[in-house]
Design an enzyme around this catalytic site. Structure first.
Site, PDB file in Angstrom:
ATOM      1  N   LYS A 207       0.912  -1.221   0.142  1.00  0.00           N
ATOM      2  CA  LYS A 207      -0.083  -0.015  -0.055  1.00  0.00           C
ATOM      3  C   LYS A 207       0.882   1.276   0.124  1.00  0.00           C
ATOM      4  O   LYS A 207       0.783   2.243  -0.848  1.00  0.00           O
ATOM      5  CB  LYS A 207      -0.972  -0.120   1.273  1.00  0.00           C
ATOM      6  CG  LYS A 207      -1.959   0.999   1.232  1.00  0.00           C
ATOM      7  CD  LYS A 207      -2.830   0.846   2.244  1.00  0.00           C
ATOM      8  CE  LYS A 207      -3.911   1.803   2.647  1.00  0.00           C
ATOM      9  NZ  LYS A 207      -4.771   1.695   3.797  1.00  0.00           N
ATOM     10  N   GLU A 213      10.499  -4.605   4.656  1.00  0.00           N
ATOM     11  CA  GLU A 213      10.532  -5.931   4.516  1.00  0.00           C
ATOM     12  C   GLU A 213      10.464  -6.147   2.768  1.00  0.00           C
ATOM     13  O   GLU A 213      11.018  -6.778   2.068  1.00  0.00           O
ATOM     14  CB  GLU A 213       9.530  -6.822   4.942  1.00  0.00           C
ATOM     15  CG  GLU A 213       9.759  -7.097   6.463  1.00  0.00           C
ATOM     16  CD  GLU A 213       9.237  -6.131   7.331  1.00  0.00           C
ATOM     17  OE1 GLU A 213       8.941  -4.942   6.921  1.00  0.00           O
ATOM     18  OE2 GLU A 213       8.923  -6.269   8.657  1.00  0.00           O
ATOM     19  N   GLY A 272      -5.184  -2.264   4.966  1.00  0.00           N
ATOM     20  CA  GLY A 272      -4.159  -3.508   4.356  1.00  0.00           C
ATOM     21  C   GLY A 272      -4.747  -4.804   4.760  1.00  0.00           C
ATOM     22  O   GLY A 272      -5.164  -5.861   3.660  1.00  0.00           O
ATOM     23  N   ARG A 273      -5.267  -5.135   5.899  1.00  0.00           N
ATOM     24  CA  ARG A 273      -5.934  -6.615   6.125  1.00  0.00           C
ATOM     25  C   ARG A 273      -7.410  -6.720   5.377  1.00  0.00           C
ATOM     26  O   ARG A 273      -7.792  -7.742   5.728  1.00  0.00           O
ATOM     27  CB  ARG A 273      -6.059  -6.735   7.862  1.00  0.00           C
ATOM     28  CG  ARG A 273      -6.819  -5.698   8.434  1.00  0.00           C
ATOM     29  CD  ARG A 273      -6.638  -5.748  10.037  1.00  0.00           C
ATOM     30  NE  ARG A 273      -6.885  -4.643  10.725  1.00  0.00           N
ATOM     31  CZ  ARG A 273      -6.469  -3.555  11.072  1.00  0.00           C
ATOM     32  NH1 ARG A 273      -5.244  -3.238  10.236  1.00  0.00           N
ATOM     33  NH2 ARG A 273      -7.016  -2.410  11.646  1.00  0.00           N
ATOM     34  N   GLU A 358      -5.194  -7.556  14.822  1.00  0.00           N
ATOM     35  CA  GLU A 358      -4.957  -6.370  14.629  1.00  0.00           C
ATOM     36  C   GLU A 358      -5.894  -5.382  14.364  1.00  0.00           C
ATOM     37  O   GLU A 358      -5.632  -4.159  14.848  1.00  0.00           O
ATOM     38  CB  GLU A 358      -4.173  -6.396  13.100  1.00  0.00           C
ATOM     39  CG  GLU A 358      -3.490  -5.005  12.799  1.00  0.00           C
ATOM     40  CD  GLU A 358      -2.624  -5.118  11.399  1.00  0.00           C
ATOM     41  OE1 GLU A 358      -2.077  -6.264  11.113  1.00  0.00           O
ATOM     42  OE2 GLU A 358      -2.781  -4.349  10.809  1.00  0.00           O
ATOM     43  N   HIS A 389      -5.186 -34.252  16.724  1.00  0.00           N
ATOM     44  CA  HIS A 389      -3.893 -35.169  17.111  1.00  0.00           C
ATOM     45  C   HIS A 389      -3.035 -34.338  17.863  1.00  0.00           C
ATOM     46  O   HIS A 389      -1.833 -34.866  18.241  1.00  0.00           O
ATOM     47  CB  HIS A 389      -3.596 -36.194  16.147  1.00  0.00           C
ATOM     48  CG  HIS A 389      -4.545 -36.987  15.340  1.00  0.00           C
ATOM     49  ND1 HIS A 389      -4.435 -38.312  15.795  1.00  0.00           N
ATOM     50  CD2 HIS A 389      -5.310 -36.711  14.348  1.00  0.00           C
ATOM     51  CE1 HIS A 389      -5.570 -38.881  15.072  1.00  0.00           C
ATOM     52  NE2 HIS A 389      -6.129 -37.878  14.454  1.00  0.00           N
ATOM     53  N   LYS A 516       7.331  -0.960  12.241  1.00  0.00           N
ATOM     54  CA  LYS A 516       7.818  -0.360  11.126  1.00  0.00           C
ATOM     55  C   LYS A 516       9.029   0.696  11.343  1.00  0.00           C
ATOM     56  O   LYS A 516       9.948   0.693  10.702  1.00  0.00           O
ATOM     57  CB  LYS A 516       6.900   0.150  10.195  1.00  0.00           C
ATOM     58  CG  LYS A 516       5.942  -0.868   9.752  1.00  0.00           C
ATOM     59  CD  LYS A 516       5.119  -0.235   8.558  1.00  0.00           C
ATOM     60  CE  LYS A 516       4.077  -1.270   7.961  1.00  0.00           C
ATOM     61  NZ  LYS A 516       3.432  -1.022   6.782  1.00  0.00           N
TER      62      LYS A 516
HETATM   63  C1  G6Q Z   1      -2.919  -4.314   7.730  1.00  0.00           C
HETATM   64  C2  G6Q Z   1      -1.365  -3.621   8.179  1.00  0.00           C
HETATM   65  C3  G6Q Z   1      -0.318  -4.230   7.708  1.00  0.00           C
HETATM   66  C4  G6Q Z   1       0.090  -3.825   6.324  1.00  0.00           C
HETATM   67  C5  G6Q Z   1       1.505  -4.231   6.324  1.00  0.00           C
HETATM   68  C6  G6Q Z   1       2.274  -4.142   4.675  1.00  0.00           C
HETATM   69  O1  G6Q Z   1      -3.933  -3.955   7.996  1.00  0.00           O
HETATM   70  O2  G6Q Z   1      -1.597  -2.278   8.107  1.00  0.00           O
HETATM   71  O3  G6Q Z   1      -0.365  -5.700   7.796  1.00  0.00           O
HETATM   72  O4  G6Q Z   1      -0.543  -4.492   5.394  1.00  0.00           O
HETATM   73  O5  G6Q Z   1       2.448  -3.641   7.166  1.00  0.00           O
HETATM   74  O6  G6Q Z   1       1.940  -2.617   4.669  1.00  0.00           O
HETATM   75  P1  G6Q Z   1       2.254  -2.053   2.927  1.00  0.00           P
HETATM   76  O7  G6Q Z   1       1.132  -2.822   2.173  1.00  0.00           O
HETATM   77  O8  G6Q Z   1       2.124  -0.369   3.038  1.00  0.00           O
HETATM   78  O9  G6Q Z   1       3.535  -2.546   2.494  1.00  0.00           O
END
Ligand code: G6Q
Length: 551
Positions: A207, A213, A272-273, A358, A389, A516
């Protein structure tokens, strides 16, 4: 007045005490009420939702729905669907539901109609997916793509990777999907080892397009590609032929070397989620085809309409949310297990962990006050029957109360023979958790053994199961893109309901933002290669040990 001081809350507290004093027992509840199953189950399209094996009676349901009414849940749902900026700490609308709205009815955010944008982007995704499948958009050496690698993390990874796996049966067979998320070099390196650069397409999903990462992995992938492929004057075609991006940050994507027409957009009103329904789901569309991707959206839209327009008493996400409140806040349950009896859904618990924890892992309410009650459960789980199990021991015989969602499909995509066995386990477990095993039954079982009386008496308590453990069974006709869409949306809305009752903002994630920032400062210190002394003695000691240990 906080929610815990409300009359509705207090009534639930005293109702819970009454149930406890009366030793509320599920099996008795079934024995004394032949209508219990009908009363506490809901059928919606292909989904059968049985919540009758929960520690509730009609009074509980009434008091819980009263609680939902007392917080104006209905109006809050409308506010969300209509694009009000309910994510107050980030001043954003929360419109993942708009991503699956098939009608052209406008929804405005800052006087822009988001539906037009959503439909336009979906068409662009469709065109792209077809161009890859048809072999029109190919790698820089003219070969068709065989592998796609989604590089993203958190919300830009978990949804697409869970859904791609869940819908593996529906793959068009054109491409194989890989997901790289961890900054641990093992993730990208072991993935790259399996790939042929000429036939690999990377999707950088971020986003912000700044996540450490993702950007580290994307740079490594770019370097690998440029090393492996025949040299091209300015490297342009190599990067632009093998990389696409999904982001709200177009400029950063362009700077990375991605062609503007290969940048798929989404917007800051998509969390994001909650983003798998947007272009973040392009890897899903590439694997299962656009028809199936649209069907996933349609299933979610059907659940949106159910959530928006069904009275609370027959509304699956509302009931799920209220049951969670009941256990967390009145029975002190710390966790919630989700056990999919379907191997394709093995990653669902992982995905739901982010979605739930989250969103609702908060301790400050939307009036910026600290709260005293628990919010999100610790969500966990794994696929059945494997889970039976391993950790089912704790569910059956520990002192903890663990509400569980059991999810399965009546019809297998592969083998009816196996499905019968799978489902008999699915049914048997919820029954056993409710029934338990009493002393008398254990005694009978041991009657024929050679053990002495004393030995039997010692053994008996270990073999007793108290039972009365709450479960919810979600039985779905068949795993399809449509039913999966409905199932995921169902959990999204459950989380929404709980956030409203807890009076928290389910749509920010400051805890994740902190992560972050933190490592960046230490990375700079490590890079300086000199000993550190500006942290606490443990952190200094560990960093310095790490510097010493470097080979
Ligand atoms: C989701 C969070 C988080 C995010 C990641 C990746 O709701 O905000 O999991 O999606 O940190 O972020 P970017 O898409 O900005 O790389």
């Amino acid at each position: 007045m906080g929610i815990t001081e409300s009359e509705e809350w207090k009534k639930l507290e005293s109702h819970k005490n009454t149930l406890e004093q009366e030793n509320f027992n599920l099996l008795n509840a079934f024995n004394t009420d032949s209508e219990r199953f009908n009363r506490f189950s809901i059928e919606f399209e292909d989904i059968f939702f049985d919540y009758s094996k929960n520690l509730i009676n009609s009074e509980t349901l009434k008091l819980l729905t009263d609680l939902a009414r007392s917080v104006n849940l209905h109006d809050k749902i409308e506010a969300c669907f209509s694009g009000e900026k309910i994510n107050i700490t980030e001043d954003r609308a929360v419109l993942h539901t708009a991503l699956r709205q098939s009608s052209g009815n406008p929804i405005y955010v800052s006087s822009e109609n988001v539906i037009t944008k959503v439909h336009k982007e979906l068409d662009k995704i469709e065109e792209f997916v077809e161009s890859v499948h048809e072999g029109e958009f190919v790698g820089s050496t003219g070969k068709r793509f065989k592998d796609i690698v989604n590089i993203g993390i958190g919300g830009s990874d978990l949804g697409p990777s869970m859904v791609t796996e869940a819908l593996g049966y529906y793959s068009t067979g054109h491409l194989k999907a890989h997901f790289v998320s961890n900054v641990d070099g093992t993730d990208i390196m072991t993935t790259l080892k399996k790939l042929d650069p000429e036939t690999t397409l990377f999707i950088v999903s971020s986003k912000t397009f700044t996540t450490q990462e993702t950007m580290t992995n994307a740079e490594t992938a770019k370097k690998w590609l440029l090393e492996k492929l025949p040299y091209d004057e300015n490297n342009t075609s190599m990067v632009s032929n093998h990389f696409i991006a999904v982001s709200t940050n177009v400029q950063a994507c362009v700077e990375f070397g991605i062609n503007e027409d290969k940048i798929f957009k989404f917007w800051n009103w998509v969390g994001g989620r909650f983003s798998l329904w947007s272009a973040i789901g392009i890897s899903i569309a590439l694997i299962v085809g656009m028809k199936n991707f649209r069907s996933l959206l349609a299933g979610a839209e059907a659940m949106d309409n159910h959530f928006r327009y069904t009275p609370f008493e027959k509304n699956i996400p509302v009931i799920m949310g209220l049951l969670g409140i009941w256990y967390i806040n009145f029975w002190n349950a710390e966790t919630q297990a989700v056990i999919p009896y379907d191997h394709y859904l093995s990653k669902l618990p992982l995905y739901l962990q982010q979605l739930d924890m989250e969103s609702n892992g908060k301790s400050v309410n939307i009036d910026s006050e600290n709260i005293s009650y628990h919010t999100a459960p610790i969500l966990w789980g794994a696929a059945g029957t494997n889970a039976q199990h391993s950790f089912f021991q704790l569910i059956h015989q520990s002192t903890r109360l663990i509400p569980i969602d059991f999810i399965s499909f009546a019809n297998s995509l592969h083998s009816a023979e196996h499905q019968k066995i799978l489902l008999s386990n699915f049914f048997a477990q919820t029954e056993a958790l409710m029934r338990g095993k009493d002393r008398e039954t254990v005694e009978k079982e041991l009657a024929k053994s050679d053990l002495s009386k004393e030995e039997k008496n010692k053994l008996i308590p270990h073999k007793i199961f108290k039972g009365n453990k709450p479960t919810t069974s979600i039985l779905i006709n068949k795993l399809t893109p449509y039913t999966l869409g409905s199932l995921i949306a169902m959990y999204e809305h459950k989380i929404f309901v709980q956030g409203i009752i807890w009076h928290i903002n389910s749509f920010d994630q400051w805890g994740v933002e902190l992560g972050k920032q933190l490592a960046k400062k230490i990375l700079a210190e490590i890079d300086s290669k000199s000993y550190i002394d500006n942290h606490d003695s443990s952190t200094n000691g560990l960093i310095n040990k790490y510097i010493d240990m470097q080979l």
